[in-house]
Design a protein around this motif. Structure first.
Motif, short mmCIF file in Angstrom:
data_model
loop_
_atom_site.label_atom_id
_atom_site.label_comp_id
_atom_site.label_asym_id
_atom_site.label_seq_id
_atom_site.Cartn_x
_atom_site.Cartn_y
_atom_site.Cartn_z
N UNK A 135 20.41 18.49 -21.97
CA UNK A 135 20.36 19.67 -21.39
C UNK A 135 18.98 19.90 -21.07
N UNK A 136 18.10 19.85 -22.00
CA UNK A 136 16.57 20.07 -21.92
C UNK A 136 16.01 19.26 -21.02
N UNK A 137 16.09 17.76 -21.42
CA UNK A 137 15.52 16.70 -20.49
C UNK A 137 16.35 16.95 -18.99
N UNK A 138 17.37 17.29 -18.70
CA UNK A 138 17.98 17.44 -17.40
C UNK A 138 17.11 18.40 -16.65
N UNK B 113 22.59 14.38 -15.91
CA UNK B 113 23.02 14.82 -17.12
C UNK B 113 23.66 13.86 -17.91
N UNK B 114 24.80 13.34 -17.58
CA UNK B 114 25.64 12.38 -17.94
C UNK B 114 25.05 11.14 -18.20
N UNK B 115 23.97 10.69 -17.47
CA UNK B 115 23.21 9.39 -17.62
C UNK B 115 22.37 9.55 -18.83
N UNK B 116 21.75 10.82 -19.10
CA UNK B 116 20.71 10.95 -20.14
C UNK B 116 21.55 11.22 -21.38
N UNK B 117 22.87 11.61 -21.31
CA UNK B 117 23.71 11.86 -22.58
C UNK B 117 23.86 10.16 -22.99
N UNK C 63 13.49 17.75 -16.27
CA UNK C 63 13.35 16.62 -15.08
C UNK C 63 13.28 17.32 -13.64
N UNK C 64 14.54 18.16 -13.36
CA UNK C 64 14.75 19.06 -12.17
C UNK C 64 13.66 19.98 -12.08
N UNK C 65 13.00 20.52 -12.72
CA UNK C 65 11.86 21.58 -12.64
C UNK C 65 10.69 20.73 -12.20
N UNK C 66 10.30 19.69 -13.06
CA UNK C 66 9.19 18.90 -12.82
C UNK C 66 9.20 18.18 -11.34
N UNK C 67 10.42 17.69 -10.96
CA UNK C 67 10.54 16.92 -9.52
C UNK C 67 10.62 18.13 -8.39
#
Length: 246
Positions: A119-122, A232-236, A125-129
């Protein structure tokens, strides 16, 4: 204005002189609402599944497959009937949240803490992009769109072939493993999923500038949610492979 996201295409945004226009603020507000809707059913799916797993039972097939099929149908309806998005987008968020809750609980039961990290990575990533796009550090040029679209199509073909082969108990070798090839494949898919957000931002910006109808705020938020769920699913999957190597 092409996007790899199936919910965002050339003819997605149409101008109507008699309707209110979509705005960035409106898209953001609708997006927050969809996340709240998703979270409510996510919690239910999460708790129900963890309770079942702790008792040695399997996750409920009715919840998992029912919510998945419903989410797929609602996504198709929303894509083909954009004007219905104020109703279908929230319903999609509810059904998708239930499915994600089940999937996330299974992953977290096997690898403690993996969901929090995903969740944190998702969202990181969203906010950074989003910031990089708004500040002009990354732009959806014609070449960029073609490359991401081609890569996304390629990933879709691989997943489709894998899905068909699964009916014959056959798996595409290496890509699902925790070895270097499997991890490399997941890293590639995560990168492409993340970069699809840039195409979504570009399409939404085009819609605002073109004066798209007000209901497109719901539709645009729904389209972003599709990409976020995929990411999110791919990061999981990536984190689970890394955990299996430990």
């Amino acid at each position: 204005m092409n996007s790899s996201n199936p919910a965002l295409k050339k003819d997605t945004f149409q101008v109507s002189a008699t309707q209110e226009r979509m705005t960035f603020a409106g898209v953001a507000n609708k997006g927050m609402l969809l996340l709240v809707f998703l979270l409510t059913t996510f919690i239910y799916g999460w708790n129900t599944t963890l309770d079942a797993l702790s008792q040695g039972a399997a996750p409920s097939p009715a919840i998992m497959f029912g919510s998945g099929i419903l989410a797929f149908i609602l996504a198709l309806v929303t894509i083909f009937k954009k004007e219905w998005s104020p109703i279908t987008a929230p319903l999609y968020a509810f059904s998708e949240g239930l499915l994600l809750g089940v999937i996330s609980a299974v992953y977290n039961y096997k690898f403690q803490g993996i969901v929090f990290n995903a969740v944190c990575l998702t969202f990181g990533t969203f906010i950074s992009l989003l910031l990089m796009y708004r500040w002009g550090f990354i732009k959806a040029t014609g070449t960029f769109k073609k490359v991401i679209f081609a890569a996304t199509a390629g990933i879709g073909i691989v997943y489709l072939v894998g899905f068909i082969l699964s009916f014959f108990s056959i798996q595409i070798p290496f890509i699902h493993s925790a070895g270097p090839i499997g991890i490399g494949f997941s890293l590639f898919v995560v990168a492409i999923a993340a970069l699809n957000l840039v195409l979504d931002f570009d399409s939404i910006e085009h819609g605002v500038r073109a004066g798209a109808p007000k209901y497109m705020e719901w539709y645009s938020s729904f389209a972003l949610l599709i990409t976020l769920v995929w990411l999110y699913i791919e990061i999981l999957r990536l984190l689970s492979k890394l955990n299996r190597r430990d």
